[in-house]
Scaffold this motif. Structure first.
Motif: not given
Ligand SMILES: NC(=O)c1ccc[n+]([C@@H]2O[C@H](COP(=O)([O-])OP(=O)(O)OC[C@H]3O[C@@H](n4cnc5c(N)ncnc54)[C@H](O)[C@@H]3O)[C@@H](O)[C@H]2O)c1
Length: 358
Positions: A7-15, A133-139, A148-151, A232-236
Protein backbone atom coordinates in the motif's frame (compact mmCIF):
# COMPACT_ATOMS: atom_id res chain seq x y z
CA UNK A 1 0.93 -20.06 0.23
CA UNK A 2 1.85 -16.45 0.65
CA UNK A 3 0.75 -13.30 -1.09
CA UNK A 4 2.14 -9.84 -0.38
CA UNK A 5 0.38 -6.60 -1.28
CA UNK A 6 1.87 -3.15 -0.97
CA UNK A 7 0.00 0.00 0.00
CA UNK A 8 1.64 3.25 -1.13
CA UNK A 9 -0.30 5.29 1.42
CA UNK A 10 2.05 5.05 4.42
CA UNK A 11 4.14 2.59 2.44
CA UNK A 12 3.23 -0.64 4.18
CA UNK A 13 2.89 -4.32 3.30
CA UNK A 14 0.05 -6.74 3.81
CA UNK A 15 0.96 -10.39 4.00
CA UNK A 16 -1.80 -12.93 3.34
CA UNK A 17 -0.81 -16.51 4.13
CA UNK A 18 -1.68 -19.90 5.54
CA UNK A 19 1.66 -20.14 7.35
CA UNK A 20 1.81 -21.90 10.70
CA UNK A 21 1.58 -19.72 13.80
CA UNK A 22 5.28 -20.14 14.66
CA UNK A 23 6.10 -18.37 11.40
CA UNK A 24 3.57 -15.64 12.18
CA UNK A 25 5.16 -15.15 15.58
CA UNK A 26 8.68 -14.95 14.16
CA UNK A 27 7.54 -12.51 11.44
CA UNK A 28 6.06 -10.23 14.11
CA UNK A 29 9.19 -10.53 16.26
CA UNK A 30 11.47 -9.60 13.41
CA UNK A 31 9.21 -6.73 12.25
CA UNK A 32 9.10 -5.25 15.76
CA UNK A 33 12.68 -6.02 16.71
CA UNK A 34 14.16 -3.35 19.01
CA UNK A 35 10.76 -1.86 19.85
CA UNK A 36 8.56 -2.03 22.90
CA UNK A 37 5.21 -3.59 22.08
CA UNK A 38 1.71 -3.61 23.43
CA UNK A 39 -0.45 -6.48 22.16
CA UNK A 40 -4.14 -5.56 22.38
CA UNK A 41 -5.94 -8.87 22.06
CA UNK A 42 -9.58 -9.97 22.00
CA UNK A 43 -10.25 -12.06 25.13
CA UNK A 44 -11.97 -14.76 23.12
CA UNK A 45 -9.20 -14.97 20.53
CA UNK A 46 -6.62 -15.10 23.31
CA UNK A 47 -8.37 -18.05 24.95
CA UNK A 48 -8.29 -19.91 21.64
CA UNK A 49 -4.76 -19.03 20.58
CA UNK A 50 -2.72 -18.24 23.69
CA UNK A 51 -0.47 -21.29 23.26
CA UNK A 52 0.28 -20.36 19.66
CA UNK A 53 0.65 -16.63 20.27
CA UNK A 54 2.74 -17.10 23.40
CA UNK A 55 2.67 -13.39 24.28
CA UNK A 56 4.72 -12.12 27.20
CA UNK A 57 2.10 -11.10 29.85
CA UNK A 58 3.93 -7.80 30.41
CA UNK A 59 3.14 -6.82 26.79
CA UNK A 60 -0.47 -7.99 26.84
CA UNK A 61 -3.81 -6.25 27.27
CA UNK A 62 -7.00 -8.27 26.87
CA UNK A 63 -10.20 -6.58 25.71
CA UNK A 64 -13.63 -8.22 26.08
CA UNK A 65 -15.54 -9.00 22.88
CA UNK A 66 -18.42 -7.26 21.16
CA UNK A 67 -19.22 -4.00 19.38
CA UNK A 68 -20.16 -2.33 22.67
CA UNK A 69 -16.51 -2.74 23.74
CA UNK A 70 -15.37 -0.33 21.01
CA UNK A 71 -15.73 2.41 23.57
CA UNK A 72 -13.97 5.21 25.39
CA UNK A 73 -13.40 3.08 28.50
CA UNK A 74 -11.30 0.55 26.62
CA UNK A 75 -9.56 3.35 24.74
CA UNK A 76 -8.41 4.77 28.10
CA UNK A 77 -7.40 1.27 29.24
CA UNK A 78 -5.07 0.94 26.25
CA UNK A 79 -3.55 4.40 26.80
CA UNK A 80 -3.01 3.68 30.50
CA UNK A 81 -1.39 0.31 29.86
CA UNK A 82 0.83 1.82 27.16
CA UNK A 83 2.04 4.49 29.60
CA UNK A 84 2.51 1.91 32.35
CA UNK A 85 4.82 -0.22 30.24
CA UNK A 86 6.63 2.83 28.92
CA UNK A 87 5.71 2.77 25.24
CA UNK A 88 7.36 5.73 23.51
CA UNK A 89 6.58 7.39 20.20
CA UNK A 90 8.94 4.95 18.48
CA UNK A 91 7.22 1.83 19.78
CA UNK A 92 4.27 -0.13 18.50
CA UNK A 93 0.78 -1.41 19.36
CA UNK A 94 -0.38 -4.70 17.87
CA UNK A 95 -4.09 -5.45 17.40
CA UNK A 96 -5.05 -9.13 17.44
CA UNK A 97 -8.75 -9.74 16.86
CA UNK A 98 -11.67 -8.72 14.68
CA UNK A 99 -12.65 -5.27 13.46
CA UNK A 100 -13.61 -4.11 16.94
CA UNK A 101 -10.11 -4.67 18.32
CA UNK A 102 -8.48 -3.31 15.14
CA UNK A 103 -10.53 -0.08 15.09
CA UNK A 104 -10.08 0.48 18.83
CA UNK A 105 -6.33 -0.20 18.86
CA UNK A 106 -5.80 1.87 15.72
CA UNK A 107 -7.60 4.79 17.34
CA UNK A 108 -5.58 4.43 20.54
CA UNK A 109 -2.33 4.26 18.54
CA UNK A 110 -3.27 7.30 16.47
CA UNK A 111 -3.57 9.50 19.55
CA UNK A 112 -1.04 7.99 21.98
CA UNK A 113 1.88 10.45 22.18
CA UNK A 114 0.26 12.17 19.15
CA UNK A 115 0.42 8.99 17.10
CA UNK A 116 2.49 5.82 17.13
CA UNK A 117 2.71 2.84 14.82
CA UNK A 118 0.31 -0.09 15.03
CA UNK A 119 0.16 -3.47 13.35
CA UNK A 120 -3.02 -5.31 12.42
CA UNK A 121 -3.38 -9.05 12.92
CA UNK A 122 -6.98 -9.60 11.85
CA UNK A 123 -8.66 -12.80 13.02
CA UNK A 124 -12.13 -12.49 11.44
CA UNK A 125 -12.91 -12.60 7.73
CA UNK A 126 -14.42 -9.14 7.96
CA UNK A 127 -11.26 -7.69 9.43
CA UNK A 128 -9.10 -9.55 6.87
CA UNK A 129 -10.98 -8.25 3.82
CA UNK A 130 -11.75 -4.80 5.06
CA UNK A 131 -11.22 -3.20 8.43
CA UNK A 132 -7.52 -4.03 8.95
CA UNK A 133 -6.55 -2.11 5.81
CA UNK A 134 -7.09 1.52 4.90
CA UNK A 135 -6.46 3.30 8.16
CA UNK A 136 -9.95 4.12 9.41
CA UNK A 137 -9.90 3.89 13.19
CA UNK A 138 -12.75 4.63 15.56
CA UNK A 139 -14.72 4.16 18.73
CA UNK A 140 -18.49 4.37 19.16
CA UNK A 141 -20.51 6.57 21.49
CA UNK A 142 -24.20 6.21 22.30
CA UNK A 143 -26.15 6.86 19.13
CA UNK A 144 -23.00 7.36 17.06
CA UNK A 145 -21.17 4.43 15.56
CA UNK A 146 -17.56 5.27 14.64
CA UNK A 147 -18.32 8.89 15.45
CA UNK A 148 -14.96 9.49 17.12
CA UNK A 149 -12.07 8.40 14.96
CA UNK A 150 -9.04 9.17 12.85
CA UNK A 151 -7.35 8.15 9.64
CA UNK A 152 -4.16 6.40 10.75
CA UNK A 153 -2.60 3.79 8.49
CA UNK A 154 -1.08 0.65 10.02
CA UNK A 155 2.64 -0.08 9.67
CA UNK A 156 1.98 -3.65 8.56
CA UNK A 157 -0.85 -6.15 8.29
CA UNK A 158 -0.32 -9.88 8.83
CA UNK A 159 -3.32 -11.91 7.62
CA UNK A 160 -3.19 -15.56 8.57
CA UNK A 161 -6.21 -17.48 7.30
CA UNK A 162 -5.71 -20.28 9.84
CA UNK A 163 -7.52 -18.05 12.35
CA UNK A 164 -10.69 -18.60 10.32
CA UNK A 165 -10.83 -22.27 11.34
CA UNK A 166 -12.33 -21.32 14.72
CA UNK A 167 -14.61 -18.56 13.51
CA UNK A 168 -18.28 -19.52 13.77
CA UNK A 169 -20.44 -19.64 10.68
CA UNK A 170 -22.35 -16.47 11.57
CA UNK A 171 -19.12 -14.44 11.80
CA UNK A 172 -17.81 -16.01 8.61
CA UNK A 173 -21.02 -14.95 6.86
CA UNK A 174 -20.66 -11.50 8.38
CA UNK A 175 -17.29 -11.16 6.64
CA UNK A 176 -18.97 -12.19 3.41
CA UNK A 177 -21.12 -9.06 3.69
CA UNK A 178 -18.02 -6.92 3.07
CA UNK A 179 -16.65 -9.38 0.49
CA UNK A 180 -19.85 -9.18 -1.57
CA UNK A 181 -19.68 -5.39 -1.44
CA UNK A 182 -16.52 -5.47 -3.59
CA UNK A 183 -18.33 -7.43 -6.31
CA UNK A 184 -20.82 -4.56 -6.74
CA UNK A 185 -18.23 -1.77 -6.72
CA UNK A 186 -15.32 -3.31 -8.67
CA UNK A 187 -15.56 -0.97 -11.68
CA UNK A 188 -15.84 2.07 -9.43
CA UNK A 189 -12.65 1.23 -7.53
CA UNK A 190 -10.47 2.25 -10.50
CA UNK A 191 -8.13 -0.70 -10.01
CA UNK A 192 -5.72 -1.03 -12.94
CA UNK A 193 -6.96 -4.53 -13.90
CA UNK A 194 -10.23 -6.42 -13.82
CA UNK A 195 -10.29 -9.12 -11.17
CA UNK A 196 -13.78 -10.32 -12.21
CA UNK A 197 -14.78 -10.53 -8.58
CA UNK A 198 -18.52 -10.86 -9.27
CA UNK A 199 -17.84 -13.86 -11.50
CA UNK A 200 -15.35 -15.36 -9.01
CA UNK A 201 -17.93 -15.16 -6.23
CA UNK A 202 -20.63 -16.83 -8.30
CA UNK A 203 -18.37 -19.87 -8.58
CA UNK A 204 -16.61 -20.21 -5.24
CA UNK A 205 -19.36 -20.87 -2.68
CA UNK A 206 -18.60 -24.55 -1.94
CA UNK A 207 -14.85 -24.04 -1.71
CA UNK A 208 -15.38 -21.00 0.47
CA UNK A 209 -17.46 -22.88 3.04
CA UNK A 210 -14.87 -25.69 3.01
CA UNK A 211 -12.33 -22.98 3.97
CA UNK A 212 -10.19 -23.94 1.03
CA UNK A 213 -6.90 -22.00 1.37
CA UNK A 214 -6.53 -21.06 -2.29
CA UNK A 215 -10.09 -19.72 -2.42
CA UNK A 216 -9.78 -17.76 0.83
CA UNK A 217 -6.44 -16.22 -0.10
CA UNK A 218 -7.78 -15.22 -3.52
CA UNK A 219 -10.93 -13.78 -1.98
CA UNK A 220 -8.94 -11.69 0.49
CA UNK A 221 -6.36 -10.71 -2.13
CA UNK A 222 -9.00 -9.49 -4.64
CA UNK A 223 -10.98 -7.65 -1.96
CA UNK A 224 -7.89 -5.86 -0.71
CA UNK A 225 -6.57 -5.03 -4.19
CA UNK A 226 -9.82 -3.18 -4.84
CA UNK A 227 -9.79 -1.49 -1.45
CA UNK A 228 -6.14 -0.42 -1.77
CA UNK A 229 -6.78 1.05 -5.24
CA UNK A 230 -9.42 3.29 -3.67
CA UNK A 231 -7.52 4.21 -0.50
CA UNK A 232 -4.36 5.13 -2.42
CA UNK A 233 -6.35 7.66 -4.45
CA UNK A 234 -8.46 9.03 -1.65
CA UNK A 235 -7.16 8.24 1.81
CA UNK A 236 -9.41 10.67 3.69
CA UNK A 237 -12.70 10.02 1.87
CA UNK A 238 -13.05 13.32 0.08
CA UNK A 239 -14.41 11.60 -3.03
CA UNK A 240 -13.70 8.16 -4.48
CA UNK A 241 -13.47 6.37 -1.10
CA UNK A 242 -17.20 6.91 -0.62
CA UNK A 243 -17.79 3.93 -2.95
CA UNK A 244 -16.62 1.68 -0.11
CA UNK A 245 -19.68 2.81 1.84
CA UNK A 246 -22.00 0.88 -0.46
CA UNK A 247 -24.66 -0.59 1.85
CA UNK A 248 -23.20 1.14 4.89
CA UNK A 249 -25.40 4.18 5.55
CA UNK A 250 -28.40 1.99 6.26
CA UNK A 251 -26.20 -0.66 7.89
CA UNK A 252 -24.95 1.79 10.52
CA UNK A 253 -28.53 2.90 11.21
CA UNK A 254 -29.66 -0.73 11.61
CA UNK A 255 -26.81 -1.49 14.02
CA UNK A 256 -27.52 1.60 16.05
CA UNK A 257 -31.32 1.06 16.11
CA UNK A 258 -30.73 -2.42 17.50
CA UNK A 259 -28.01 -1.36 19.99
CA UNK A 260 -25.25 -3.18 18.09
CA UNK A 261 -26.57 -6.42 19.54
CA UNK A 262 -29.03 -8.02 17.15
CA UNK A 263 -27.10 -7.98 13.88
CA UNK A 264 -23.43 -8.30 13.06
CA UNK A 265 -21.85 -5.52 11.01
CA UNK A 266 -21.72 -7.71 7.90
CA UNK A 267 -25.37 -8.76 8.25
CA UNK A 268 -26.37 -5.11 8.49
CA UNK A 269 -24.28 -4.38 5.37
CA UNK A 270 -26.11 -7.16 3.53
CA UNK A 271 -29.49 -5.55 4.39
CA UNK A 272 -28.04 -2.22 3.33
CA UNK A 273 -27.01 -3.71 -0.03
CA UNK A 274 -30.41 -5.33 -0.62
CA UNK A 275 -32.00 -1.96 0.12
CA UNK A 276 -29.61 -0.12 -2.23
CA UNK A 277 -30.25 -2.65 -5.03
CA UNK A 278 -34.03 -2.35 -4.59
CA UNK A 279 -33.91 1.44 -4.53
CA UNK A 280 -31.60 1.59 -7.57
CA UNK A 281 -33.90 -0.72 -9.53
CA UNK A 282 -37.00 1.24 -8.53
CA UNK A 283 -35.35 4.52 -9.56
CA UNK A 284 -34.30 3.03 -12.92
CA UNK A 285 -30.55 3.18 -12.21
CA UNK A 286 -30.05 -0.51 -13.02
CA UNK A 287 -31.94 -2.89 -15.26
CA UNK A 288 -33.88 -5.96 -14.13
CA UNK A 289 -31.32 -8.48 -15.34
CA UNK A 290 -28.46 -6.96 -13.30
CA UNK A 291 -30.78 -6.48 -10.32
CA UNK A 292 -31.73 -10.19 -10.39
CA UNK A 293 -28.14 -11.37 -10.85
CA UNK A 294 -27.05 -9.23 -7.91
CA UNK A 295 -29.79 -10.39 -5.56
CA UNK A 296 -29.08 -14.00 -6.56
CA UNK A 297 -25.37 -13.59 -5.83
CA UNK A 298 -26.15 -12.48 -2.28
CA UNK A 299 -28.88 -15.08 -1.75
CA UNK A 300 -26.67 -17.87 -3.08
CA UNK A 301 -24.46 -17.45 -0.02
CA UNK A 302 -27.47 -18.03 2.23
CA UNK A 303 -28.60 -14.46 2.98
CA UNK A 304 -32.28 -13.52 2.94
CA UNK A 305 -33.77 -10.15 2.17
CA UNK A 306 -36.05 -9.24 5.05
CA UNK A 307 -38.54 -6.42 5.42
CA UNK A 308 -36.79 -3.45 7.02
CA UNK A 309 -39.98 -2.71 8.95
CA UNK A 310 -39.20 -5.85 10.95
CA UNK A 311 -35.86 -4.37 12.01
CA UNK A 312 -36.93 -0.89 13.15
CA UNK A 313 -39.43 1.88 12.43
CA UNK A 314 -38.51 3.61 9.14
CA UNK A 315 -38.70 7.03 10.87
CA UNK A 316 -36.17 5.81 13.41
CA UNK A 317 -33.81 4.46 10.74
CA UNK A 318 -33.99 7.75 8.84
CA UNK A 319 -33.14 9.77 11.94
CA UNK A 320 -30.10 7.61 12.46
CA UNK A 321 -29.12 7.89 8.80
CA UNK A 322 -29.32 11.67 9.09
CA UNK A 323 -26.67 11.48 11.83
CA UNK A 324 -24.40 9.52 9.55
CA UNK A 325 -21.16 11.16 8.44
CA UNK A 326 -22.37 10.89 4.83
CA UNK A 327 -25.45 13.11 5.46
CA UNK A 328 -25.45 16.69 4.09
CA UNK A 329 -27.90 19.57 4.49
CA UNK A 330 -29.39 18.80 1.05
CA UNK A 331 -30.44 15.29 1.99
CA UNK A 332 -28.96 11.86 2.36
CA UNK A 333 -26.29 10.68 -0.02
CA UNK A 334 -26.64 6.98 -0.68
CA UNK A 335 -24.17 4.93 -2.67
CA UNK A 336 -26.31 3.08 -5.20
CA UNK A 337 -25.61 0.69 -8.07
CA UNK A 338 -25.81 2.54 -11.38
CA UNK A 339 -24.47 -0.08 -13.83
CA UNK A 340 -22.86 -3.51 -13.76
CA UNK A 341 -20.29 -3.52 -10.92
CA UNK A 342 -20.53 0.27 -10.66
CA UNK A 343 -21.94 2.56 -7.99
CA UNK A 344 -22.47 6.30 -7.61
CA UNK A 345 -23.64 8.73 -4.94
CA UNK A 346 -27.30 9.73 -5.22
CA UNK A 347 -28.99 12.33 -3.00
CA UNK A 348 -32.54 11.78 -1.75
CA UNK A 349 -34.62 13.64 0.80
CA UNK A 350 -35.46 11.88 4.05
CA UNK A 351 -39.15 11.84 3.03
CA UNK A 352 -38.38 9.99 -0.22
CA UNK A 353 -36.37 7.36 1.65
CA UNK A 354 -38.97 6.91 4.40
CA UNK A 355 -41.57 6.29 1.71
CA UNK A 356 -39.34 3.65 0.16
CA UNK A 357 -38.43 2.01 3.48
CA UNK A 358 -42.10 1.61 4.17
N1 LIG B 1 -11.98 0.41 9.91
C1 LIG B 1 -12.68 0.03 8.88
O1 LIG B 1 -12.39 0.38 7.73
C2 LIG B 1 -13.84 -0.90 9.09
C3 LIG B 1 -14.45 -1.55 8.01
C4 LIG B 1 -15.46 -2.46 8.26
C5 LIG B 1 -15.87 -2.70 9.57
N2 LIG B 1 -15.26 -2.06 10.59
C6 LIG B 1 -15.65 -2.32 11.98
O2 LIG B 1 -15.33 -3.67 12.29
C7 LIG B 1 -16.16 -4.09 13.35
C8 LIG B 1 -16.69 -5.48 13.08
O3 LIG B 1 -15.62 -6.35 13.02
P1 LIG B 1 -15.82 -7.94 13.11
O4 LIG B 1 -16.92 -8.33 12.24
O5 LIG B 1 -14.50 -8.52 12.90
O6 LIG B 1 -16.38 -8.16 14.57
P2 LIG B 1 -15.69 -8.40 16.01
O7 LIG B 1 -14.39 -7.75 16.09
O8 LIG B 1 -16.73 -8.03 16.99
O9 LIG B 1 -15.49 -9.98 16.03
C9 LIG B 1 -16.62 -10.80 15.94
C10 LIG B 1 -16.56 -11.97 16.91
O10 LIG B 1 -15.66 -12.92 16.42
C11 LIG B 1 -14.84 -13.41 17.48
N3 LIG B 1 -13.58 -13.82 16.88
C12 LIG B 1 -12.63 -13.06 16.32
N4 LIG B 1 -11.70 -13.81 15.75
C13 LIG B 1 -12.03 -15.10 15.98
C14 LIG B 1 -11.46 -16.34 15.61
N5 LIG B 1 -10.36 -16.41 14.87
N6 LIG B 1 -12.07 -17.48 16.03
C15 LIG B 1 -13.21 -17.41 16.75
N7 LIG B 1 -13.81 -16.26 17.10
C16 LIG B 1 -13.23 -15.11 16.71
C17 LIG B 1 -14.71 -12.24 18.42
O11 LIG B 1 -14.40 -12.68 19.69
C18 LIG B 1 -16.10 -11.61 18.32
O12 LIG B 1 -16.97 -12.23 19.25
C19 LIG B 1 -17.25 -3.05 13.49
O13 LIG B 1 -16.99 -2.27 14.63
C20 LIG B 1 -17.12 -2.22 12.24
O14 LIG B 1 -17.52 -0.89 12.42
C21 LIG B 1 -14.26 -1.17 10.37
Amino acid sequence: MRQVLHVDTNNYNIEISDNNFDKLKSDIDSYTSGKKRLFVVSKHVYELYKDFLNINPAELLLIPDGETEKNIKNYIKIQTKALEIGLTRYDVMIAVGGGVIGDLTGFAASTYMRGIEYIQIPTTLLAMVDSSVGGKTAIDITGGKNSIGTFHQPGAVFININFLKTLDKRQLMSGLGEVLKYAFIEESCEYEKSVFFFEFLTLCKEKFFELDSVTLIRMIDYSLKLKIAVVEKDEKESGLRKVLNFGHTLAHAIESATNYKKYTHGEAVVYGMFFALNLAFKKGLINYSYYRLSVELIENFGFKNISLKKIARPENLIKLMEHDKKATHNGLTLILPCAKKKVKGAVYTSEEIIEFLK
